[in-house]
Design a protein around this motif. Structure first.
Motif, mmCIF file in Angstrom:
data_model
loop_
_atom_site.group_PDB
_atom_site.id
_atom_site.type_symbol
_atom_site.label_atom_id
_atom_site.label_comp_id
_atom_site.label_asym_id
_atom_site.label_seq_id
_atom_site.Cartn_x
_atom_site.Cartn_y
_atom_site.Cartn_z
ATOM 1 N N MET A 1 0.815 -1.217 0.000
ATOM 2 C CA MET A 1 0.000 0.000 0.000
ATOM 3 C C MET A 1 0.851 1.272 0.000
ATOM 4 N N GLY A 2 2.189 1.111 -0.139
ATOM 5 C CA GLY A 2 3.047 2.276 -0.133
ATOM 6 C C GLY A 2 2.723 3.245 -1.257
ATOM 7 N N LEU A 3 2.288 2.699 -2.389
ATOM 8 C CA LEU A 3 1.944 3.559 -3.522
ATOM 9 C C LEU A 3 0.849 4.541 -3.136
ATOM 10 N N PHE A 4 -0.193 4.053 -2.464
ATOM 11 C CA PHE A 4 -1.322 4.904 -2.116
ATOM 12 C C PHE A 4 -0.948 5.936 -1.057
ATOM 13 N N ARG A 6 1.851 7.427 -1.120
ATOM 14 C CA ARG A 6 2.550 8.456 -1.882
ATOM 15 C C ARG A 6 1.582 9.254 -2.769
ATOM 16 N N THR A 7 0.618 8.565 -3.357
ATOM 17 C CA THR A 7 -0.310 9.267 -4.264
ATOM 18 C C THR A 7 -1.392 10.028 -3.518
ATOM 19 N N GLY A 13 -9.802 6.058 -7.155
ATOM 20 C CA GLY A 13 -10.401 5.078 -8.058
ATOM 21 C C GLY A 13 -9.584 3.802 -8.118
ATOM 22 N N SER A 14 -8.266 3.929 -8.201
ATOM 23 C CA SER A 14 -7.389 2.757 -8.265
ATOM 24 C C SER A 14 -7.489 1.930 -6.992
#
Length: 318
Positions: A1-4, A6-7, A13-14
């Motif tokens: 979940m590191g991407l989320f 950062r974003t 939606g993703s």
């Protein structure tokens, strides 16, 4: 979940799609657990038919919030699986209705135990969670129905861009822009008239020297909009809002609203009790803007403009 992390919320939606995929994957394995041959995506259609009997494709689509092609595809898949059949509507022979087959009806009984277990499992997740996702989804659905995410982003974009707009008082260096912007706007919809030339060719004499004001909207230091407050020699009205023009090259930045606000604020500072304007009802965005600024329709006044078919006023409370 590191991407989320950062974003942030930009990837809403993703993240929802990822959660949906996880739940759908488990749902397929749950049907296998109960030895039921069933695709998770069929559930909304199956539930409606099990609860309400025969339904048209359109009725099902409206009830579950899917498109008609999507429902048609699901009905065909369920027909191949032997769960659904279509027949002519008894009241409208031109339309087909979908109904459960004997196999489909039997499945509604077999699947009840599974539904009960799934419901209890979801309740266990809710009890362990800090936030009730089910209630949050209901709330989000309601809020987005009232105003979509697209509309909310459009508003934020307009707000951000409008902050880059600067409203300044008229200076002689803006005379060319004052005329050009008005001429561009007028000739797009109508024809230039004698009264237009008086104000546009001699703004200082016709507007400023008589006690009026002109405001210019600058975007990236370029004049993109203008509007005038003209002193009226009239027993009923103090000032007129006129010569508002915004170039079509720069739209969606609330420039008309900002100019209108500047003009009305100036009128109040000058001690005006009212402001008058003339327009044309074919200019729907402009009419909507005037309503938002507080103007209301009036009748029974003469006008020098052939293009005018609506007159409006705003009155200030003392």
């Amino acid at each position: 979940m590191g991407l989320f992390e950062r974003t942030g919320k930009m990837a809403l939606g993703s993240r929802l799609r990822l959660l949906t995929a996880k739940v759908t994957e488990d749902a397929a394995r749950i049907y296998e657990l109960y030895h039921i041959e069933f695709a998770p995506k069929w559930f909304p259609v199956f539930f409606v038919l099990a609860e309400e009997g025969k339904k048209t494709i359109t009725e099902i689509a409206n009830e579950i919030g899917h498109s008609q092609p999507s429902v048609s595809k699901i009905i065909k898949e369920m027909t191949v699986a032997g769960l659904v059949k279509e027949k002519r509507n008894s009241t409208d022979k031109r339309r087909n209705v979908a109904i459960l087959t004997t196999k489909g009806i039997q499945l509604t009984e077999e699947i009840k135990t599974q539904w009960k277990d799934v419901g209890a499992a979801v309740e266990s997740v809710i009890s362990e969670a800090r936030h009730n996702l089910w209630e949050a989804i209901q709330e989000w659905e309601f809020l987005l129905e009232q105003k979509s995410l697209l509309r909310r982003v459009q508003e934020q974009k307009k707000l951000r861009e409008s902050q880059a707009v600067q409203i300044v008082s008229y200076d002689e260096k803006y005379q060319t822009a004052f005329r050009a912007l008005n001429e561009e706007w007028i000739t797009t919809y109508f024809q230039m008239e004698e009264a237009d030339y008086k104000a546009l060719d001699n703004p200082k004499e016709y507007i400023l020297d008589k006690g009026g004001k002109i405001f210019v909207a600058l975007y990236e230091n370029e004049p993109v909009g203008v509007c005038a407050l003209i002193k009226m020699n009239d027993p009923d009205y103090d000032y007129e809002l006129a010569k508002m023009a915004v170039t079509p090259r720069i739209q969606g930045k609330s420039i008309g609203w900002l100019l209108g606000q500047a003009v009305l604020n100036a009128a109040k500072e000058l001690g005006a009790s009212n402001v008058y304007l003339e327009s044309n009802t074919s200019l729907k965005p402009a009419i909507n803007l005037y309503h938002k600024l507080g103007f209301n329709k009036v009748v029974g006044r003469s006008t020098p403009y052939a293009r005018c078919n609506i007159q409006m006023e705003v009155r200030f409370s003392k």
